[in-house]
Write an enzyme that holds these catalytic residues in place. Structure first.
Site, PDB file in Angstrom:
ATOM      1  N   LYS A   1       0.866  -1.190   0.000  1.00 16.44           N
ATOM      2  CA  LYS A   1       0.000   0.000   0.000  1.00 16.44           C
ATOM      3  C   LYS A   1       0.887   1.219   0.000  1.00 16.44           C
ATOM      4  O   LYS A   1       2.042   1.168   0.469  1.00 16.44           O
ATOM      5  CB  LYS A   1      -0.890   0.020   1.250  1.00 16.44           C
ATOM      6  CG  LYS A   1      -2.155   0.803   1.061  1.00 16.44           C
ATOM      7  CD  LYS A   1      -3.183  -0.031   0.301  1.00 16.44           C
ATOM      8  CE  LYS A   1      -4.466   0.714   0.041  1.00 16.44           C
ATOM      9  NZ  LYS A   1      -5.497  -0.195  -0.477  1.00 16.44           N
TER      10      LYS A   1
HETATM   11  P1  NAD Z   1     -12.863   7.613  -2.564  1.00 15.47           P
HETATM   12  O1  NAD Z   1     -11.887   8.639  -2.134  1.00 15.47           O
HETATM   13  O2  NAD Z   1     -13.235   7.512  -3.989  1.00 15.47           O
HETATM   14  O3  NAD Z   1     -14.228   7.737  -1.719  1.00 15.47           O
HETATM   15  C1  NAD Z   1     -14.265   7.789  -0.329  1.00 15.47           C
HETATM   16  C2  NAD Z   1     -15.679   8.206   0.067  1.00 15.47           C
HETATM   17  O4  NAD Z   1     -15.817   8.175   1.482  1.00 15.47           O
HETATM   18  C3  NAD Z   1     -16.023   9.639  -0.376  1.00 15.47           C
HETATM   19  O5  NAD Z   1     -17.342   9.662  -0.873  1.00 15.47           O
HETATM   20  C4  NAD Z   1     -15.931  10.412   0.929  1.00 15.47           C
HETATM   21  O6  NAD Z   1     -16.711  11.595   0.905  1.00 15.47           O
HETATM   22  C5  NAD Z   1     -16.468   9.376   1.882  1.00 15.47           C
HETATM   23  N1  NAD Z   1     -16.223   9.652   3.298  1.00 15.47           N
HETATM   24  C6  NAD Z   1     -15.085  10.064   3.905  1.00 15.47           C
HETATM   25  N2  NAD Z   1     -15.299  10.237   5.226  1.00 15.47           N
HETATM   26  C7  NAD Z   1     -16.603   9.917   5.449  1.00 15.47           C
HETATM   27  C8  NAD Z   1     -17.445   9.895   6.607  1.00 15.47           C
HETATM   28  N3  NAD Z   1     -16.976  10.224   7.802  1.00 15.47           N
HETATM   29  N4  NAD Z   1     -18.731   9.505   6.466  1.00 15.47           N
HETATM   30  C9  NAD Z   1     -19.228   9.167   5.270  1.00 15.47           C
HETATM   31  N5  NAD Z   1     -18.491   9.157   4.149  1.00 15.47           N
HETATM   32  C10 NAD Z   1     -17.192   9.541   4.237  1.00 15.47           C
HETATM   33  O7  NAD Z   1     -12.258   6.218  -2.054  1.00 15.47           O
HETATM   34  P2  NAD Z   1     -12.647   4.767  -2.559  1.00 15.47           P
HETATM   35  O8  NAD Z   1     -11.657   4.359  -3.573  1.00 15.47           O
HETATM   36  O9  NAD Z   1     -14.104   4.696  -2.842  1.00 15.47           O
HETATM   37  O10 NAD Z   1     -12.311   3.912  -1.239  1.00 15.47           O
HETATM   38  C11 NAD Z   1     -13.245   3.743  -0.186  1.00 15.47           C
HETATM   39  C12 NAD Z   1     -12.834   2.541   0.637  1.00 15.47           C
HETATM   40  O11 NAD Z   1     -12.786   1.375  -0.185  1.00 15.47           O
HETATM   41  C13 NAD Z   1     -11.453   2.639   1.290  1.00 15.47           C
HETATM   42  O12 NAD Z   1     -11.476   1.944   2.502  1.00 15.47           O
HETATM   43  C14 NAD Z   1     -10.557   1.904   0.298  1.00 15.47           C
HETATM   44  O13 NAD Z   1      -9.360   1.433   0.880  1.00 15.47           O
HETATM   45  C15 NAD Z   1     -11.490   0.781  -0.086  1.00 15.47           C
HETATM   46  N6  NAD Z   1     -11.172   0.105  -1.341  1.00 15.47           N
HETATM   47  C16 NAD Z   1     -11.064   0.811  -2.498  1.00 15.47           C
HETATM   48  C17 NAD Z   1     -10.801   0.135  -3.675  1.00 15.47           C
HETATM   49  C18 NAD Z   1     -10.749   0.844  -5.003  1.00 15.47           C
HETATM   50  O14 NAD Z   1     -10.643   0.163  -6.023  1.00 15.47           O
HETATM   51  N7  NAD Z   1     -10.834   2.161  -5.058  1.00 15.47           N
HETATM   52  C19 NAD Z   1     -10.589  -1.245  -3.673  1.00 15.47           C
HETATM   53  C20 NAD Z   1     -10.722  -1.938  -2.470  1.00 15.47           C
HETATM   54  C21 NAD Z   1     -11.018  -1.247  -1.319  1.00 15.47           C
END
Ligand code: NAD
Length: 425
Positions: free
Chosen positions: A118
């Site tokens: 990561k």
């Molecule tokens: P992103 O930055 O696209 O979205 C994150 C979202 O969370 C945003 O909508 C943000 O406004 C919201 N958020 C932040 N704080 C918040 C709160 N207190 N309450 C409600 N919403 C809140 O990120 P992402 O890529 O969608 O990743 C989200 C999660 O999924 C993370 O844990 C990441 O590690 C995991 N993940 C992502 C991927 C990927 O392909 N992008 C793959 C596996 C896991």
């Protein structure tokens, strides 16, 4: 048993340190189940390589800011390290280590030949211009250049990064190599060798896992989704497309609720235009924290770690939680949910669709031979459902939760790879 990793800031319990403690707790439980010896447990608890870098960024007004960046390779016994890159002001070395460790177990669980990694930069990307973001990304990549490469460590998007970030990384790496190296990152734009379907892959996997865990028709099943970014947005869309009623969604700006179901396509348009779900007129405003307590069938945490804790877990009414985010549930909350009979499809299974399609993208890049979106969707479904049924059987055989079973499988495969390879010298 508990596994300790030395902390550089022992007095400060950051959210990142809490995430790492959760990851170590889960590893400890799996190691106990598998009967691993102390040496192997310590090896699995310790990242193989951790790099902290200082990244200077020239701002538009001429100022120079310096931010901290990290890249952690937790384990490479089963193949090159693989893992996302996060831009978030709260990230630290502990959080990045926890996320790298979860990547190791996730790749092993779904049977793809990668280790776990990561990256993170402690910065708020919304406070930077596009040019500042590009300079920051390129300089960070330059600092971690010796670690990454298609055979060594392959970044992908995570919180605060996207296709454009991956395009800059690919270009920076390629300029240094002297030729184009598409396989150095996944989640790239399709025009640079990105896989069809990668952008929605994590969410598609969440939908597949949710429907498999429901075990009944999704028609009318009520859902609440925390987080409306790259994972939560399309996950809400896909669940809604499948017939579920998504009644509440939150993001960093606020939360909205409509008991008859939200129009997710419209909400996504609104969020894209205004920067968040707040103020959406076709639903009622809701306090973000209240989303967890709604009387819904399914809850999808898709924001950050530590969202479901001992404080809100007793008030959760959903019978099924499908973790789109990494590490959204603390170990204390896990115990409460298990005691209440709530099923949790754990992160390393539920959100594995992203790394599965990343793997497919990397294979296509290495062969310079792209596949159709239909082929990719089929392979994604196969790997997700295969892993889901393995986790379910191990949970039933050993009397474990789905999280414990998923860790027993993932950790067990990595331990086996260590044992087969032996120790050099
Ligand atoms: P992103 O930055 O696209 O979205 C994150 C979202 O969370 C945003 O909508 C943000 O406004 C919201 N958020 C932040 N704080 C918040 C709160 N207190 N309450 C409600 N919403 C809140 O990120 P992402 O890529 O969608 O990743 C989200 C999660 O999924 C993370 O844990 C990441 O590690 C995991 N993940 C992502 C991927 C990927 O392909 N992008 C793959 C596996 C896991």
């Amino acid at each position: 048993m508990s596994i300790m990793v030395p902390s550089t800031t022992p007095a400060l319990i950051t959210p990142g340190r809490q995430a790492l403690d959760s990851a170590l707790h889960q590893l400890g439980q799996a190691a106990e189940q598998l009967g691993l010896d102390d040496g192997l447990r310590t090896m699995l608890a310790t990242p193989r390589r951790s790099l902290t870098v200082s990244v200077p960024v020239r701002r538009e007004d001429g100022r120079l800011d310096v931010v901290q960046g990290f890249r952690v390779q937790h384990n490479v016994s089963r193949g090159p390290a693989k893992g996302g890159l996060r831009f978030h002001p709260g990230t630290d070395i502990h959080e990045v280590t926890a996320l790298a460790m979860w990547m190791t177990w996730k790749c092993a669980l779904v049977g793809i030949p990668y280790g776990g990694a990561k990256g993170g930069v402690a910065v708020d990307p919304s406070g930077l211009t596009t040019r500042e973001l590009e300079r920051l990304t390129r300089r960070y990549v330059n600092e971690i250049l010796p670690l990454i490469g298609p055979e060594k460590d392959i970044p992908a998007p995570d919180v605060g990064t996207d296709e454009q970030t991956m395009a800059w990384i690919m270009d920076t790496y390629s300029v240094s190599a002297g030729y184009s190296v598409p396989g150095v990152v996944t989640g790239k734009p399709a025009t640079l060798g990105g896989s069809l379907g990668r952008s929605g892959a994590t969410s598609r996997g969440v939908q597949i896992a949710a429907l498999a865990a429901l075990g009944r028709s999704p028609e009318g099943v009520t859902v609440a989704v925390q987080g409306f970014g790259k994972v939560g947005g399309p996950a809400a869309q896909y669940l809604s497309d499948a017939g579920c009623k998504v009644v509440a969604v939150s993001d960093a700006t606020g939360a909205v609720h409509a008991s008859g179901g939200l129009d997710i396509a419209r909400l996504r348009e609104w969020a894209a235009e205004t920067g968040g779900v707040r103020g959406f007129r076709h639903g009622d405003a809701l306090a973000q924290e209240d989303l967890f307590e709604l009387d819904v069938d399914v809850l999808v945490p898709a924001a950050l770690e530590g969202a479901i804790t001992a404080v809100n877990a007793p008030r959760i009414r959903a019978r099924l939680i499908v973790e789109g985010a990494n590490g959204p549930t603390t170990p204390e909350a896990d115990e409460i949910l298990a005691a209440n009979g709530t099923t949790v499809v754990p992160d390393i299974l539920a959100n594995a669709g992203g790394v599965i399609v990343s793997y497919l993208e990397w294979v296509q890049n290495m062969q310079a031979y792209p596949w159709s979106s239909g082929e990719i969707e089929l392979k994604l479904r196969d790997l997700m459902l295969g892993a889901f049924s393995e986790v379910k059987s191990v949970a039933a055989e050993r009397g474990l939760t789905l999280r414990q079973a998923a860790h027993v499988i993932g950790v067990g495969r990595v331990a086996e790879a260590h044992q087969m390879r032996g120790l050099y010298p």
